[in-house]
Write an enzyme that holds these catalytic residues in place. Sequence first.
Site, PDB file in Angstrom:
ATOM      1  N   CYS A   1      -1.902  -0.534   7.453  1.00 53.49           N
ATOM      2  CA  CYS A   1      -1.152   0.726   7.332  1.00 53.49           C
ATOM      3  C   CYS A   1      -1.362   1.602   8.560  1.00 53.49           C
ATOM      4  CB  CYS A   1      -1.571   1.461   6.059  1.00 53.49           C
ATOM      5  SG  CYS A   1      -1.009   0.665   4.541  1.00 53.49           S
TER       6      CYS A   1
ATOM      7  N   GLU B   1       0.799   4.013   1.902  1.00 47.58           N
ATOM      8  CA  GLU B   1       1.311   4.435   3.203  1.00 47.58           C
ATOM      9  C   GLU B   1       2.466   3.532   3.642  1.00 47.58           C
ATOM     10  OE1 GLU B   1      -3.280   4.749   3.300  1.00 47.58           O
ATOM     11  OE2 GLU B   1      -1.737   3.485   2.391  1.00 47.58           O
TER      12      GLU B   1
ATOM     13  N   CYS C   1      -5.837   1.563   5.469  1.00 48.62           N
ATOM     14  CA  CYS C   1      -6.363   0.283   5.924  1.00 48.62           C
ATOM     15  C   CYS C   1      -5.830  -0.001   7.327  1.00 48.62           C
ATOM     16  CB  CYS C   1      -5.954  -0.832   4.962  1.00 48.62           C
ATOM     17  SG  CYS C   1      -4.195  -1.235   5.038  1.00 48.62           S
TER      18      CYS C   1
ATOM     19  N   HIS D   1       0.822  -1.200   0.000  1.00 48.90           N
ATOM     20  CA  HIS D   1       0.000   0.000   0.000  1.00 48.90           C
ATOM     21  C   HIS D   1       0.861   1.256   0.000  1.00 48.90           C
ATOM     22  CE1 HIS D   1      -3.786  -2.234   1.699  1.00 48.90           C
ATOM     23  NE2 HIS D   1      -3.382  -2.680   0.522  1.00 48.90           N
TER      24      HIS D   1
END
Length: 343
Positions: free
Chosen positions: A292, A263, A289, A261
Site C-alpha cells: 500500500c 488503502e 503495509c 487492504h
Amino acid sequence: MILGIAGLYASGKGEAVDFLVARSFAAFSLSDVIREELARRGESESRERMIEVGNALRGAEGPGALARRLLPRLQRDRNHVIDSIRHPGEVEVLRGAAQQFRLIWIDAAEPTRLARIRSRARPGDPDSLAELRRLEGRELGSSDPAAQQLLAVRALADDVIANDGTLIELHEQLHRLLRSNLSFERPDWDDYFMSIARVVAARSNCVKRKVAAVITVDRRIIATGYNGTPRGVTNCNEGGCPRCNSFAPSGADLGECLCSHAEENAITQSAYHGVSVRGGTIYTTLCPCLMCTKMIINAGIVEVVYSAEWPLGDVSLRLLREAGVKVRQLPVAGSVDPGGALR
C-alpha cells in the site's frame, strides 16, 4: 449541551422545559423511565407508586439508575433538557456523560408555588401550605440512600433561577443562561477524518481485522476504503479468503491472502470513479503495509496519517519519508491498539 432541570413542586420546571424545547432542545424526563417500568410491569401510574418504583430502581441498580437507563437515548448531535432529577446520583451520571452538562435549579417561594398549584387545579394537588409541606417532606431528604434527595440535588446546582415573577422574566433568565454556555469543543480535522475512518472500518468483511482509510484533498473526502475481498468475490466473513478463515498465524502466508487492504481499496476506488487523489492526505487506522505504501507514493498522495502501529511498518515509513511523503501518527483516544498483531 445537556441541561438538567430540578426544583420543588410547582416551581416552574415544566415552563423551563417548554422554553428549551421551543429552542430545539430534545426533552427527556427521568419520571418517564419510571413510567416505562410501571408499564412493563403492567401497573397503573400514581404519585405514590412512582416514588416507590423510583426508589426501588435506585436501590437495585444504584443511585444513578434512572439516568443510566436514559443515557442510550441521548444523541451527540442534539442539545437535551432532562427534568425530574431528584437524586445526586443522577446528577453524577449525567455529569460523567457530558462535559456540557449543567444542572439548573428552579426556585420559587412557598406562597408563589401554592398559588400556582391552586390556579392549575390538578387532581391530587395539595390545597394548603401544610399539605404541600407534607408531600414535599419525604422528597427533600431521607436516611434511605435510594430515596429522593432534592436538597442534595439543589446543593449541586450550577445555576439557580428565582421564578417568583412573570413567565417573561423566567424566559429572560433562561435565555441569558443559554448565551453564557455557548462554548463547546469541536474535533480538529485530524480527529474528524480519523473518526470517520473508524466508522468506515465497521464495513470491513475481513474476519481477522477491520481496517479503513479515508483520502482527503483540501479537507474534502475524496474516497474511503476498507479491507476485504475484491468486488464480486465471496466476502471474507462468508469464507471468501481461505487464509483469513483458517486464522493463519500473523505474518504468515501473506501472499495467499485474498483480501484487499483499506488503502488499496480507497486508491483504486478513486481511479474507478475517475477522481484524482494527487496532493491528497490519506488517513488510515493502521500503518500502511509495503504494498500500500508503494501505491500511496505512486498515486501522488503527499501525506499519511495513521493510528495504530504495525510491526512491519518500519520499512513502509522509511520508504514514505524517502519519497518525500509526510508521515504522522495520530492515536485515537479510547481506541484499542492491535498490540503488535500483523495483517
